[in-house]
Design a protein around this motif. Structure first.
Motif, PDB file in Angstrom:
ATOM      1  N   GLY A 131      -6.590  63.030 109.771  1.00  0.00           N
ATOM      2  CA  GLY A 131      -7.364  62.471 110.882  1.00  0.00           C
ATOM      3  C   GLY A 131      -8.180  61.268 110.437  1.00  0.00           C
ATOM      4  N   LEU A 132      -8.758  61.355 109.247  1.00  0.00           N
ATOM      5  CA  LEU A 132      -9.569  60.236 108.734  1.00  0.00           C
ATOM      6  C   LEU A 132      -8.686  59.049 108.365  1.00  0.00           C
ATOM      7  N   VAL A 133      -7.467  59.327 107.944  1.00  0.00           N
ATOM      8  CA  VAL A 133      -6.526  58.243 107.648  1.00  0.00           C
ATOM      9  C   VAL A 133      -6.174  57.526 108.949  1.00  0.00           C
ATOM     10  N   LEU A 171     -16.851  64.855 106.675  1.00  0.00           N
ATOM     11  CA  LEU A 171     -16.437  63.760 105.788  1.00  0.00           C
ATOM     12  C   LEU A 171     -16.794  62.417 106.420  1.00  0.00           C
ATOM     13  N   ARG A 172     -16.611  62.321 107.736  1.00  0.00           N
ATOM     14  CA  ARG A 172     -16.957  61.084 108.444  1.00  0.00           C
ATOM     15  C   ARG A 172     -18.449  60.769 108.257  1.00  0.00           C
ATOM     16  N   VAL A 184     -10.059  56.450 105.650  1.00  0.00           N
ATOM     17  CA  VAL A 184      -9.568  56.904 104.342  1.00  0.00           C
ATOM     18  C   VAL A 184      -8.173  56.318 104.133  1.00  0.00           C
ATOM     19  N   VAL A 185      -7.894  55.920 102.912  1.00  0.00           N
ATOM     20  CA  VAL A 185      -6.538  55.470 102.604  1.00  0.00           C
ATOM     21  C   VAL A 185      -5.933  56.411 101.563  1.00  0.00           C
ATOM     22  N   GLN A 186      -4.623  56.644 101.720  1.00  0.00           N
ATOM     23  CA  GLN A 186      -3.935  57.502 100.761  1.00  0.00           C
ATOM     24  C   GLN A 186      -3.142  56.628  99.820  1.00  0.00           C
ATOM     25  N   VAL A 206     -11.968  56.385 100.056  1.00  0.00           N
ATOM     26  CA  VAL A 206     -12.694  55.844 101.201  1.00  0.00           C
ATOM     27  C   VAL A 206     -12.268  54.379 101.359  1.00  0.00           C
ATOM     28  N   ALA A 207     -11.860  54.022 102.601  1.00  0.00           N
ATOM     29  CA  ALA A 207     -11.357  52.661 102.839  1.00  0.00           C
ATOM     30  C   ALA A 207     -12.456  51.622 102.622  1.00  0.00           C
ATOM     31  N   GLU A 208     -12.063  50.489 102.091  1.00  0.00           N
ATOM     32  CA  GLU A 208     -13.007  49.372 101.925  1.00  0.00           C
ATOM     33  C   GLU A 208     -12.709  48.323 102.974  1.00  0.00           C
TER      34      GLU A 208
END
Ligand code: 16G
Length: 250
Positions: A66-68, A28-29, A73-75, A83-85
């Motif tokens: 992990g990505l958060v 994903l990264r 990544v934002v939930q 995907v975080a901006e």
């Protein structure tokens, strides 16, 4: 994207011996870093992703957590994972770090590296319009979104404004508001910097990574200065925007 992710996942799996969630996290990264998953895009649902790759939902969740933590990544409650901006910050509004992050649904925090009281230095006295001998509160904080470090901030506040350094728990501006102190305007300057070894370590970036240095002096309506802050923002996380107006008569 689905196809890219599946083939990247199998490639990761073939190349390394590691738990499945780590393969998925890496895949994903990669997808985010090479633009297969652009900023702002929703990630596929956890159940779909698990089904597609033959993974349990727990594994998928662990990879996404992990990505958060990495800030990639934002939930969003009820809406899923995105995907975080980059954080868009107005250069012309008097907002706080906490305001800016909350507006994006992120979790603003402070990790205090220093917090104390002392006698004002000549430079601080100039910036805060204080007389020699006045007492000031000093803070040095790592500012984070969840666990993700975004900035370092050194703040000096006259003790005549906030009596006790413990009044700031997370947010300086919330501490001001709780005391009925209303910042009216600020003077701010910004320039590009490269993070030195110590700053880079605190921000978990390679030494020399680009940053934005911003100095802010904040005033009350009556002209008193309530803060002198030097912020070091990650250059890869922020976009500064300002609305510009033409001068009257031009
Ligand atoms: C922002 C301000 C900083 C202020 C802080 C307060 C910029 C460039 N700097 O980071 O001067 O001290 O917010 O945030 O915007 P807080 O209320 O979350 O502590």
């Amino acid at each position: 994207m689905e196809h890219y992710l599946a083939s990247e996942f199998h490639r990761q799996q073939a190349a390394r011996r590691a738990p499945a969630y780590q393969h998925l996290r890496r895949s994903l990264r990669h997808a985010i870093e090479n633009g297969e998953l652009p900023a702002g895009q929703a990630l596929p649902g956890e159940r779909d992703l698990g089904k597609q790759l033959g993974l349990s939902r727990v594994t998928v969740r662990k990879a996404i957590a992990g990505l958060v933590a990495d800030g990639l990544v934002v939930q969003r409650q009820g809406a899923g994972n995105f995907v975080a901006e980059r954080i868009v910050k107005s250069f012309s509004k008097l907002t706080s770090f906490t305001d800016d992050l909350r507006a994006r649904g992120l979790d603003p925090r402070s990790r205090f590296l220093e917090r104390g009281v002392g006698e004002v230095t000549p430079e601080e006295a100039m910036a805060l319009n204080l007389s020699p001998g006045a007492q000031v509160l000093r803070y040095y904080r790592v500012r984070t979104a969840g666990d993700q470090a975004l900035a370092l901030e050194r703040t000096v506040v006259p003790q005549a404004v906030l009596a006790d350094p413990a009044l700031i728990e997370n947010s300086l501006y919330e501490a001001f508001a709780a005391q009925g102190i209303r910042p009216a305007r600020a003077l701010q300057r910004l320039r590009a910097i490269a993070f030195d070894a110590e700053q880079a370590r605190l921000l978990q970036l390679p030494e020399g990574s680009p940053g934005l240095f911003i100095e802010r002096r904040t005033f009350l309506e009556d002209g008193r200065v309530v803060e002198f802050t030097r912020s070091f923002y990650r250059g890869d996380a922020y976009d500064f925007v300002a609305e510009l107006h033409s001068e009257p008569g031009t």
